[in-house]
Write an enzyme that holds these catalytic residues in place. Structure first.
Site, short mmCIF file in Angstrom:
data_model
loop_
_atom_site.label_atom_id
_atom_site.label_comp_id
_atom_site.label_asym_id
_atom_site.label_seq_id
_atom_site.Cartn_x
_atom_site.Cartn_y
_atom_site.Cartn_z
CB SER A 158 -2.15 1.91 12.52
OG SER A 158 -1.00 1.26 13.01
CE LYS A 190 1.84 1.23 10.82
NZ LYS A 190 1.46 0.60 12.08
CB SER A 250 -1.06 -1.54 14.46
OG SER A 250 -1.93 -0.52 14.91
#
Lengths: 467, 463
Positions: free
Chosen positions: B142, B67, B166
């Site tokens: 996210s 990420k 997330s």
């Protein structure tokens, strides 16, 4: 009307590394932005780790002030934007400071005062802006340097007292070896709150920020004290404002009014765990405490028989006190050592280290004591040794300043003087005993001060008596 | 094939790293133009070349997606923000460092909601990621890029970060496995902070055992993170197979409200039957503070974020807008540099910490947080595992949740465990409206082994 002053003092701790990273904290004279890393630059993803050495130095101060060390203290974020603050917040301690309470006693003109300490906490320093013609540049070397902030109760009642309190604090900090506490270098910084009260009712306080010398502390507070008294005297109101101080112009500068006060939005620093000071840790710090200045002063009086005044001057600076004790060891006489250090060495002591090694001074003192050299010549030699950086005893032998120890030689000089000064001899015989002094003086001149005056005087008496 | 399957095939010589990488890139070529999971990608030739030297290590040179709020020295780390568009960290995050040491390579950096604030990956400054199950729909967020990449077959496994859901919510919406470890188990060094007291890095994988493998590599104390727990690394893979016989599973009634709809509720019933079939016991419990998790979470996380993002002030980093004075420069830079959602949360957080409001908002939220942690601790006196849906709905359409509150509600089931700091995992739990629907399992603090074992037991029977 009564003046009430409270101080907030920032002290830079003399740790090797910064408060939350392993960058060197010794930024003085370092090229800009050379002592930085992701942590003190506040780079995304970097995290602080508390420097335990900084905590130990802070604990020394807390113990010396007799403050109550909190077993659990906590760090908070103080939020504000400024280009020299790379994270946009300062890590400090607000709600749960490291220590609360404590006192510091000091003297003003021989009179003892005591100021109570409200609290003491650890925080990080910010960087510096360097203003140039093309705009401001940022130097982050100072970011994250450890500070302690000491907040006093409003127990100070004159600008002079404020200054003397700070001096006493500096002496303490230096003895504790926690900071060099040099105000000019920013190692000791002072913000002051001052209010003048009429008939016991509490006055409105104003704040003066960034006082960077003892002189500035006294002068700025003096100016504000006067301003408030003048306002009150004519029935006007004191507004709650913050000033800066322009040292060159000797003027207060209005920085902000109450309405412009910052909201720092403090909240607990989530990147750090609470600071736990166990009893064991505290005891280990206590066991390694350097001798406190007031303890040392008392010991100087007791152990060396010094006057309290002399002892007081010697402990003002720990290096001075250390030096004195080294000289005592080198020469064997505390009285002599104190006399020489206080009346001679201090005149030449300008920088960080003593102007002459304790061993060299001790040797010189011993030479005087054993009658090898006259006191006058020793003092002159000292001055020359200090200015040339040479060993004083080398100078003594090089210049042949050793006292004439040979009795026959002294007698020869004395007989010459007697022969050359019939008038003085006549005066002496006529009962003017002080004429002996004149003859001794003449003999001293002939020997370039290398003779022992007492010995000469005896020899003159012998010569004149036998005739 | 999952990551462990690939590693076994590599060790048995049934395949070669080059083939694996070619397979991944073939998939990337196919779906990436639509899915857009990656913000940056390694060159496959580089991975193949460097992989040769890594063949002897645990992870055998396999690429893993990361990420883009987790620092990497060889890729920019943008956090999905204009502010960090050209930011390249000078250090690797601990988790990345450990993956590399174990023989993995960084495949590329995945898309996310700006600074991890969001539940749909629509709030990335570099455009949204789409759900590989249905490109009209969001992948969740996210960590939407990581979840989509794993679900689409573009990545064997990925790292995400979870602050309030997330990792778990996008895993659920994409139909893969996502774990949020106990707060402090995986060091945060190198994870760009959103809300420091909640942020955790976690794996997003094709299987529970992959999740256990990645966790075994990245977990454990790091002295650079003061909040990292003093735990020694553990092998979470070896004890996966113990089963759940005799374990008590609690279903909080607050996690199965009628509003979920009949299909979701039917699925929850099915999970309960599977648990019982496997020898577990299911009891209904109550976590009455669940409804307060959302306001508490948004106050705390936004307050921390307001400080964490203060460093983006125009003095450094990509966005700097010249202005007449410092204050104007800071304001202009932040106005331009941050997206709407980030600004919204900075303002909320700033307000929650303001003089006169602190106690009413931030202070109260912290007290609620403590109570929620107690509530979980109490529940775990009674049950081994708490379970329920990961998110109230399957993947929604892009633009469907324009109202921020509607978007925030997507995380109502993941927020409480985040606030409590306990570990939770989302595994594929079946389908609702033909879309993946995640089962969330929650365990007591540091009971990852137990959590993974339960997930592993259920995984096979729910597929």
């Amino acid at each position: 009307m009564r003046t009430v002053i409270g101080l907030e003092i920032h002290v830079q701790l003399a740790t090797e590394t910064k408060l939350f990273c392993s960058c060197s904290a010794n930024y003085f004279a370092a090229p800009p932005n050379t002592l930085t890393c992701p942590v003190c630059l506040g780079m995304p993803g970097a995290l602080p780790v508390l420097n335990r050495r900084a905590v130990e130095l802070a604990l020394r101060v807390a113990l010396a002030l007799g403050a109550e060390v909190q077993e659990i203290s906590r760090f908070d974020r103080k939020n504000y934007f400024y280009p020299d603050l790379p994270k946009g917040y300062q890590i400090t301690q607000r709600d749960f400071p490291l220590a609360v309470g404590g006192t510091l006693a000091f003297r003003v003109d021989g009179e003892e005062h005591t100021v109570r300490i409200r609290e003491m906490h650890i925080e990080e320093d910010a960087g510096k802006l360097i203003h140039t013609e093309d705009g401001a540049l940022v130097d982050m070397n100072r970011c994250g340097v450890p500070l302690i902030e000491i907040v006093t109760e409003p127990d100070i009642h004159s600008p002079r007292e404020a200054k003397e309190f700070l001096r006493a604090l500096r002496t303490l900090l230096r003895h504790l070896r926690v900071s060099n506490a040099d105000m000019e270098k920013g190692e000791l910084r002072c913000d002051a709150n001052i209010s003048v009260s009429r008939d016991g009712e509490l006055g409105t306080k104003t704040e003066i920020k960034n006082l960077n010398s003892f002189r500035a502390v006294e002068r700025a507070l003096g100016a504000e004290d006067e301003r408030q008294r003048e306002l009150l005297a004519r029935g006007a109101v004191v507004e709650q404002v913050t000033f800066g101080w322009d040292e060159r112009a000797g003027r207060l500068i209005l920085q902000r009014t109450k309405e412009e006060a910052h909201d720092y939005r403090y909240f607990p620093e989530p990147d750090l765990v609470p600071l736990v000071v166990t009893r064991e840790w505290l005891e280990r710090v206590r066991a390694k405490m350097p001798e406190l200045p007031w303890v040392r002063e008392e010991r100087f009086v007791r152990e060396y028989g010094l006057s309290p005044k002399d002892a007081g001057v010697l402990i003002e600076e720990p290096m001075r006190a250390d030096y004195f004790e080294e000289v005592v060891r080198a020469c064997g006489s505390a009285q002599e050592a104190a006399g020489w250090v206080l009346s001679e060495i201090l005149r030449y002591w300008k920088g960080d280290s003593p102007p002459l090694s304790a061993e060299a001074l001790g040797e010189l003192i011993r030479a005087v004591q054993s009658g090898k050299i006259s006191r006058t010549n020793a003092k002159e030699t000292l001055e020359e040794a200090i200015s040339s950086g040479r060993n004083p005893m080398e100078l003594v032998s090089e210049k042949g300043l050793s006292l004439l120890a040979d009795e026959a030689e002294l007698r020869r000089v004395a007989e010459e003087v007697v022969a050359e000064n019939p008038k003085a001899v006549e005066d002496f015989r006529a009962g003017k005993k002080q004429a002996i002094g004149f003859l001794v003086g003449q003999a001293m001149r002939k020997t370039g001060g290398r003779a022992d005056a007492k010995k000469l005087s005896r020899i003159f008496l012998e010569i004149l008596g036998s005739n | 094939m999952d990551l462990i399957g690939v590693l076994e095939a590599l060790s048995q010589g049934k395949t070669a790293l080059g083939e694996i990488i070619d397979g991944l890139w073939e998939c990337i070529g196919e779906v990436e133009p639509t899915v857009r999971a990656f913000l940056s990608l390694a060159a496959p030739e580089d991975l193949k070349r460097r992989g040769v030297k890594l063949a002897g290590r645990t992870l055998r040179g396999v690429p893993i997606a990361v990420k883009d709020n987790i620092s990497t020295v060889d890729f920019p780390t943008t956090c999905g923000s204009r502010f960090l568009k050209s930011f390249r960290p000078v250090f690797d995050a601990t988790a990345v460092e450990r993956l590399r040491a174990a023989g993995a390579q960084v495949q590329g950096k995945t898309n996310l909601d700006e600074f991890a604030m969001g539940s749909s990956t629509e709030h990335s400054a570099f455009g949204p990621t789409r759900n590989p199950n249905d490109p009209e729909r969001v992948p969740g967020g996210s960590s939407g890029g990581s979840a989509a990449a794993v679900a689409a077959g573009e990545a064997l496994a990925a790292l995400g970060s979870d602050t309030g859901g997330s990792v778990r919510q996008p895993a659920a919406l994409c139909g893969v496995v996502g774990l949020k470890p106990t707060y402090g188990l995986v060091p945060r060094w190198g994870l760009v902070a959103f809300a420091s007291s909640l942020d955790q890095i976690g794996p997003i994988t094709r299987s529970v055992r992959d999740c256990a493998l990645i966790l075994s590599v990245i977990a454990g104390h790091d002295p650079r993170d003061s909040t990292s727990l003093p735990v020694v690394p553990q092998d979470y893979v070896t004890e996966l197979e113990g089963g759940i016989e005799g374990w008590k599973f609690g279903l909080p009634k607050e996690y199965a409200p009628r509003e979920l709809g009949t299909k979701a509720l039917a699925l929850i019933d099915r999970w309960a039957s599977v648990i019982e079939e496997l020898g577990g016991e299911v009891v209904e419990i109550s976590l009455p503070l669940t409804e307060f998790a959302l306001p508490a979470y948004y106050l705390i996380s936004s307050a921390e974020a307001s400080a964490n993002l203060a460093r983006f002030d125009g003095v450094r980093y990509t966005v700097s807008v010249p202005a007449e004075d410092v204050r104007a420069m800071i304001a202009a830079s932040r106005t331009l540099g941050f997206g709407r959602e980030v600004k919204r949360r900075i303002m909320l957080g700033t307000f929650a910490l303001s003089a006169g409001y602190y106690d009413r908002y931030y202070g109260k939220a912290q007290r609620v947080r403590t109570l929620i942690a107690h509530e979980f601790a109490e529940a775990f006196q009674e049950v081994d595992i708490v379970f329920g849906p990961t998110s109230p709905t399957p993947a929604f359409k892009l633009g469907e949740k324009a109202d921020p509150i509607a978007m925030y509600l997507s995380d109502i089931f993941t927020l409480p465990s985040s606030l409590a700091g306990v570990p939770a995992i989302s595994i594929p739990g079946g389908k609702v409206q033909g879309l993946p629907f995640g089962l969330q399992l929650i365990a007591p603090r540091l009971e990852e082994m137990k959590l993974l074992r339960a997930a592993y037991a259920l995984e096979g029977d729910l597929a």
